[in-house]
Design an enzyme around this catalytic site. Structure first.
Site, mmCIF file in Angstrom:
data_model
loop_
_atom_site.group_PDB
_atom_site.id
_atom_site.type_symbol
_atom_site.label_atom_id
_atom_site.label_comp_id
_atom_site.label_asym_id
_atom_site.label_seq_id
_atom_site.Cartn_x
_atom_site.Cartn_y
_atom_site.Cartn_z
ATOM 1 N N GLY A 109 0.790 -1.219 0.000
ATOM 2 C CA GLY A 109 0.000 0.000 0.000
ATOM 3 C C GLY A 109 0.819 1.264 0.000
ATOM 4 O O GLY A 109 0.315 2.342 0.321
ATOM 5 N N GLY A 111 2.437 2.586 -2.686
ATOM 6 C CA GLY A 111 2.388 3.327 -3.936
ATOM 7 C C GLY A 111 3.532 3.090 -4.895
ATOM 8 O O GLY A 111 3.689 3.810 -5.874
ATOM 9 N N SER A 115 2.431 -4.867 -4.753
ATOM 10 C CA SER A 115 1.665 -6.105 -4.960
ATOM 11 C C SER A 115 1.933 -6.712 -6.324
ATOM 12 O O SER A 115 2.222 -7.913 -6.448
ATOM 13 C CB SER A 115 0.163 -5.829 -4.793
ATOM 14 N N GLU A 147 -3.888 -11.129 -11.148
ATOM 15 C CA GLU A 147 -4.385 -10.143 -10.185
ATOM 16 C C GLU A 147 -5.810 -9.698 -10.484
ATOM 17 O O GLU A 147 -6.673 -9.668 -9.599
ATOM 18 C CB GLU A 147 -3.476 -8.913 -10.183
ATOM 19 N N ASP A 159 2.324 -1.557 -13.447
ATOM 20 C CA ASP A 159 3.265 -2.124 -12.483
ATOM 21 C C ASP A 159 3.868 -3.443 -12.950
ATOM 22 O O ASP A 159 5.068 -3.697 -12.781
ATOM 23 C CB ASP A 159 2.578 -2.339 -11.132
#
Length: 340
Positions: A109, A111, A115, A147, A159
């Site tokens: 979390g 940024g 993940s 995901e 990402d």
């Protein structure tokens, strides 16, 4: 035997949020990002007993199961289980016990794409173990599919591609999950100067990016004009950032970041908050010419462009907020895997 992998985290410099569906499907998105010397790491160790042990070392969480072809998705280490389940389904994993251990150099979390980068690293470790025929685009899309579709986690596309490819990239996003990664050939002295002037500051808060992203996506579906216009402007910001970096117009970077930060806040409620605004105002008063919240917003890392030697004064002035700056270097490599 031991199979290892590491994938770099990233900072988004421009265009953040335009990689999220349905905006990217309808209008096309563009993002400029760069990978850092902060990593998601994964290790698979074969065990003599027929057990599957999952261990997130940075979170001090561990789950143990008898060997099975599918592990329960129950809110505990689901990223690790999701990758295992999908690879087991698509390729088959021999009935052999193993320990999958992970460690991420930044909090969840925060940024920096933790993940998705972790998913890429886990896929990398299994790819190394099973010798899977996955190229860079295959790997990144595979991580995205796990995901978004298997685990139903809201988010964008940048990402997974940043972690897999590495370096400084201008990425384009289109409908039907089409992604084009354009590596940028930036002169080394420009990168050194950017590295010197760009402060990475952790606010010591984290956030649930999925909720912000859901609001952003809903605004597009609902055809909210201010949100969509802001995304159009952020896409243009990515073009401006690309030109500034390639041509060495580094004095413009702070203004480009500031422009993007103002637009980003129009995309969805919760991207900024009073604490982030106070930190941002303080950084600018101390010498930063611009900055942004990294990732979806709401907390985590912020970046500030601090020309000349203003970075040190900015660091000093931000001390009162209780956060801390992180040292880093830009890295050119993406996912790496090896066997011991």
């Amino acid at each position: 035997m031991i199979f290892r992998s590491k994938a770099p985290l990233r900072i988004g410099l421009a265009g953040g949020g335009t990689d999220v569906s349905p905006y990217s499907d309808l209008h096309g998105g563009a993002i400029l990002n760069a990978t850092l010397s902060l990593y998601a790491n994964a290790t698979i160790e074969l065990l003599p007993e027929n057990k599957i042990i999952l261990h997130a070392m940075d979170r001090d969480e561990q789950e143990e199961y008898d060997w099975a072809t599918s592990l329960p998705i129950n809110g505990k280490l689901d990223l690790l289980k999701g990758v295992y389940n999908r690879i087991q389904k698509d390729y088959g994993i021999p009935e052999k016990g193993f320990r999958l251990s992970t460690f991420v150099d930044a909090p969840a979390g925060s940024g920096l794409g933790t993940s998705s980068t972790l998913v890429v690293a886990i896929i990398g470790a299994f790819t190394e173990m099973l010798k899977l025929p996955l190229g860079e685009y295959d790997m990144a899309h595979y991580a995205y599919d796990i995901e978004r579709n298997d685990l139903k986690l809201a988010g964008g596309k940048q990402d997974q591609y940043a972690a897999t490819f590495g370096g400084v990239n201008f990425m384009e996003f289109y409908g039907d999950d089409k992604v084009i990664v354009n590596p940028l050939r930036i002169r080394q002295e420009y990168l050194f100067e950017l590295e010197n002037n760009l402060l990475l500051y952790y606010t010591s808060t984290s956030r649930e990016s999925a909720e912000i992203i859901k609001k952003q996506s809903k605004n597009v579906v609902d055809k909210k004009g201010s949100s969509i216009d802001a995304m159009h402007q952020l896409k243009e910001q990515a073009q401006q950032m690309k030109e500034a970096l390639l041509k060495g117009k580094l004095a413009q970077i702070g203004e480009i970041l500031d422009f993007g930060f103002q637009q980003k806040k129009q995309m969805a409620e919760g991207i900024s908050n009073p604490l982030m605004e106070d930190i941002y105002t303080t950084a600018k008063a101390a010498g930063a010419t611009g900055g942004k919240i990294s990732g979806a917003g709401g907390g985590g890392f912020m970046i500030f462009y601090c020309p000349a030697n203003t970075k040190y004064n900015v660091i000093k002035q931000l001390e009162r907020f209780g956060g801390k700056h992180r040292h880093y270097q830009f890295v050119k490599h993406g996912l790496k895997t090896w066997t011991i």
